[in-house]
Design an enzyme around this catalytic site. Sequence first.
Site, PDB file in Angstrom:
ATOM      1  CB  CYS A  20      76.227  93.801  30.837  1.00  0.00           C
ATOM      2  SG  CYS A  20      74.465  94.019  31.135  1.00  0.00           S
TER       3      CYS A  20
ATOM      4  CG  ASP B 254      72.104  82.347  36.471  1.00  0.00           C
ATOM      5  OD1 ASP B 254      72.541  83.447  36.866  1.00  0.00           O
ATOM      6  OD2 ASP B 254      71.471  82.203  35.416  1.00  0.00           O
ATOM      7  CG  LEU B 255      74.095  76.207  39.027  1.00  0.00           C
ATOM      8  CD1 LEU B 255      75.122  75.158  38.621  1.00  0.00           C
ATOM      9  CD2 LEU B 255      72.768  75.544  39.365  1.00  0.00           C
TER      10      LEU B 255
ATOM     11  CB  VAL C 200      84.369  72.630  41.035  1.00  0.00           C
ATOM     12  CG1 VAL C 200      85.546  72.801  41.994  1.00  0.00           C
ATOM     13  CG2 VAL C 200      84.354  71.212  40.471  1.00  0.00           C
ATOM     14  CB  THR C 201      83.544  77.790  41.260  1.00  0.00           C
ATOM     15  OG1 THR C 201      82.569  77.725  40.212  1.00  0.00           O
ATOM     16  CG2 THR C 201      84.936  77.639  40.680  1.00  0.00           C
TER      17      THR C 201
ATOM     18  CG  ASP D 268      91.068  71.198  32.991  1.00  0.00           C
ATOM     19  OD1 ASP D 268      90.378  71.640  32.063  1.00  0.00           O
ATOM     20  OD2 ASP D 268      91.030  71.681  34.145  1.00  0.00           O
TER      21      ASP D 268
END
Length: 337
Positions: free
Chosen positions: A125, A133-134, A173-174, A315
């Site tokens: 929370c 949010d996207l 990406v996700t 990365d």
Amino acid sequence: MIKEELKLKEALIIEGGNKLKGVLEVSGAKNAALPNMAATLLTDEEVVIDNIPDLLDIETMKNLLNTIGVQINHIKDKAYSFKLNEVKSLKAPYELVSKMRASILVLGPMLAKFGYAEVSLPGGCSIGTRPVDLHLKALEKMGAEITIEHGYIKASAPKGLKGAHIFFDKITVTGTENIMMAATLAEGKTIIENAALEPEVVDLAVMLRKMGANIKGEGTHRIEIEGVKSLKGTYHRVIPDRIEAGTFAVLSALTGGNIVIKNYPSHYLEYVNEVLENIGIHIVKISESEVVVKRDDILKPVNIETREYPLFPTDLQAQFMTLLCFANGVSEITENI
């Protein structure tokens, strides 16, 4: 002495000073395998996914899918079958989601397939702008009703999702993967603008198309998906991990060894290979999918900025930072992601 001090702790003890030689095989890409696995929620038929790497995040996703009702069987080597037999729960609990942020990838498929999903926020929370949010704004545009209660995203679409024109304010990406999966079973056409270009997104689109999805434009900033009534089972092999491949290339260059790297995805690493070339490290193809790494005696400094694909991946920043410590001059790395 060191071993005695560390015997009660998890540790890596490295004896350095040796040139490395032999063969290293690049594993399947974790960041492709995870959305591929999540996509098995979209069909009642069996999906076989090959070249899945043996990693903790993969085990977490297996546990999460099993909690929902997906039966997973190990076929051989790195191949697993996934089949949604009986829905046991439409809730992705905090105990699993907290271990892996990519757990959010089950939200889109669950909502599209079952019309309801509860997924814990990765941080529980939390207050303020969340990276998810996207995802949520895009799903709301597709007709989902979303509330956040006690650290959980509660999403419902009792009449199903509808196609929509989605524009991501920031490349995600996700987010691209989640909406692409949700859109495969939505009514009508969904257009994703400012979509991520990553090879893992393309790999997911390839697998979804094998399952019967109507997708075009993957690998560009505009992806179009025409929803279908249902998806079918398929066989899919996960692409090689470009980050692991780049890490192996740096490792070989650092030790001055003679390592053959199998399944090296040169086409995903064109920019990285160019940076290596500028440093004085040469990726030499010895077959269609095998390379060896050659290096100059004196390595040159370079300036690197991390960017979204197809530019330099964040990365690989740490690996190149180590490598550039041995360059003859001052290098600069700027993190932008």
